[in-house]
Motif scaffolding. Structure first.
Motif, PDB file in Angstrom:
ATOM      1  N   HIS A   1      -6.143  83.263  44.387  1.00 35.56           N
ATOM      2  CA  HIS A   1      -5.679  81.874  44.272  1.00 35.56           C
ATOM      3  C   HIS A   1      -4.335  81.755  43.552  1.00 35.56           C
ATOM      4  CE1 HIS A   1      -9.720  80.733  45.574  1.00 35.56           C
ATOM      5  NE2 HIS A   1     -10.181  81.587  44.672  1.00 35.56           N
TER       6      HIS A   1
ATOM      7  N   ASP B   1     -11.937  87.460  41.622  1.00 32.52           N
ATOM      8  CA  ASP B   1     -12.230  86.053  41.913  1.00 32.52           C
ATOM      9  C   ASP B   1     -11.036  85.148  41.652  1.00 32.52           C
ATOM     10  OD1 ASP B   1     -14.849  86.693  42.579  1.00 32.52           O
ATOM     11  OD2 ASP B   1     -15.593  86.365  40.546  1.00 32.52           O
TER      12      ASP B   1
ATOM     13  N   GLY C   1     -18.536  86.365  41.413  1.00 35.60           N
ATOM     14  CA  GLY C   1     -19.133  85.088  41.751  1.00 35.60           C
ATOM     15  C   GLY C   1     -18.516  83.897  41.041  1.00 35.60           C
ATOM     16  N   TYR C   2     -17.380  84.113  40.343  1.00 36.44           N
ATOM     17  CA  TYR C   2     -16.735  83.002  39.643  1.00 36.44           C
ATOM     18  C   TYR C   2     -15.957  82.152  40.642  1.00 36.44           C
ATOM     19  CZ  TYR C   2     -13.557  80.425  36.625  1.00 36.44           C
ATOM     20  OH  TYR C   2     -12.844  79.422  36.018  1.00 36.44           O
ATOM     21  N   VAL C   3     -16.090  80.844  40.520  1.00 36.62           N
ATOM     22  CA  VAL C   3     -15.370  79.904  41.395  1.00 36.62           C
ATOM     23  C   VAL C   3     -14.339  79.167  40.547  1.00 36.62           C
ATOM     24  CG1 VAL C   3     -15.540  77.913  42.925  1.00 36.62           C
ATOM     25  CG2 VAL C   3     -17.367  79.639  42.901  1.00 36.62           C
TER      26      VAL C   3
ATOM     27  N   PRO D   1     -15.794  91.360  42.874  1.00 37.87           N
ATOM     28  CA  PRO D   1     -16.039  89.929  42.659  1.00 37.87           C
ATOM     29  C   PRO D   1     -17.241  89.723  41.753  1.00 37.87           C
ATOM     30  CG  PRO D   1     -15.711  90.415  44.995  1.00 37.87           C
ATOM     31  CD  PRO D   1     -15.860  91.735  44.292  1.00 37.87           C
TER      32      PRO D   1
END
Length: 376
Positions: free
Chosen positions: A273, A269, A199-201, A197
């Protein structure tokens, strides 16, 4: 304990070895990564010291007497083995020999196609292991023999017999192996991963998300990328596209709002999704998708990608198409639940494989030390 990790200068060769690097750091080992100057900044961003050896990827291409793709298909593997990877092994071996003269590692770990470090390890009696990065490509044993001969012709020891006898860390989960037998004699499974990861959202999205990438080598073909993207846009999905660290997304032209494009985003990251992946079927992207149980539309454009795509299709977890077939292929992938079910079976198989920590425990035990003594 000192561990030297050697990588051909390509993202797809280095990144699969990161879990083993992290396992070594957790053990308190001193880890050094050697690779081309072009990949050294990537190593340093991982927080690992980098040693620069051999040519960069661009330099390796530039010195080829002809363009590999212009040769008849049957001649390309032997040509690449001799003039690309074999010549690269000779260059890297000479630089690594200078390193090892003052910093002798207890273990050398190298990717499948980086044999310069293995050449030095064989000559110095240092234990060495190969870390795979994808399904074996048909003809691997013949490819290796040509590569080894190129090294021997430069007056260095042919590392191939010792490499094939040493441990091979196999990241390919059950159900995704190619049809040819593996040439290695000591195969040890190691769990693949989807990367670290960063840390990208991901911004909130209302529709199913498709991750689109053509990797970091064959990505410099904007026409192919646009054709693949246009096929994806035929469906009611949002698209997260990465063009590669050296390609500006502006080459894709003006993009509709349902497309988020960036040169690079951490897979770890983004993939949790997503509903599906569309890619060139490089091994790193393929393994990242399967770790999350995602069905995969493969658009292979060269190198090992056709072999990866064939293994993926045989597993039932994906389809193989040309850029013109993306719209129809993605429609099937999204509509037929069998692809997702097969991908989830692969994910379960991957999760059951030994972790990098478990594999490293086996490598640094008395067995490897005994083998090292036999090499001296």
């Amino acid at each position: 304990m000192r561990i030297l990790v050697a990588s051909w200068p390509g993202y797809g060769h280095l990144l699969p070895m990161v879990p083993l690097i992290r396992a070594a750091q957790r053990r308190g080992a001193e880890v050094l990564v050697t690779t081309g100057a072009d990949l050294a900044p990537v190593v340093e961003r991982l927080g690992v010291p980098a040693h620069r050896s051999g040519l960069t990827l661009a330099e390796s291409y530039a010195r080829l007497p002809v363009v590999v793709g212009e040769l008849p298909a049957a001649e390309q593997p032997a040509f690449a083995a001799r003039h690309f990877f074999g010549a690269g092994a000779v260059d890297r071996a000479r630089d690594i020999a200078d390193l090892v003269a003052g910093w002798r590692p207890d273990l050398v770990v190298h990717d499948t196609l980086e044999l310069g470090s293995a050449t030095v390890a064989v000559g110095a009696g240092i234990p060495h292991v190969t870390h795979g990065y994808g399904p074996s490509v048909p003809g691997t044993d013949a490819f290796a023999r040509v590569l080894g001969a190129a090294v021997a012709e430069a007056g260095l020891p042919d590392p191939v017999p010792a490499v094939l006898a040493a441990p091979y860390l196999e990241p390919c989960p059950p159900g995704l192996h190619g049809p040819d037998p593996e040439p290695w004699q000591d195969i040890r499974p190691i769990r693949p991963n989807a990367g670290e990861p960063g840390g990208y959202v991901l911004p909130p999205r209302d529709r199913p998300i498709v991750y689109l990438t053509l990797g970091t080598v064959v990505n410099q073909n904007p026409e192919a990328f646009r054709a693949v993207l246009e096929g994806c846009l035929r469906h009611p999905v949002d698209i997260v596209a990465t063009t590669g660290p050296d390609v500006d997304p502006a080459v894709l032209g003006e993009l509709p709002p349902q497309v988020l494009a960036a040169p690079y985003l951490p897979q770890a990251d983004v993939l949790p999704h997503c509903t599906a992946v569309v890619s060139h079927c490089g091994a790193g992207t393929m393994f990242g998708a399967l770790c999350h149980g995602l069905p995969h539309l493969a658009v292979p454009l060269g190198a090992d990608q056709p072999a990866n795509a064939a293994a993926l299709a045989a597993s039932g977890a994906g389809l193989v198409v040309t850029p013109d077939g993306v719209a129809a292929g993605l429609g099937r992938l999204l509509a037929e639940p069998s692809f997702r079910a097969a991908a989830e079976r692969l994910a379960a198989g991957a999760a059951a494989m030994p972790t990098a920590d478990e594999v490293l425990d086996g490598l640094v035990g008395s067995e490897l030390q005994d083998r090292a003594a036999g090499l001296r």
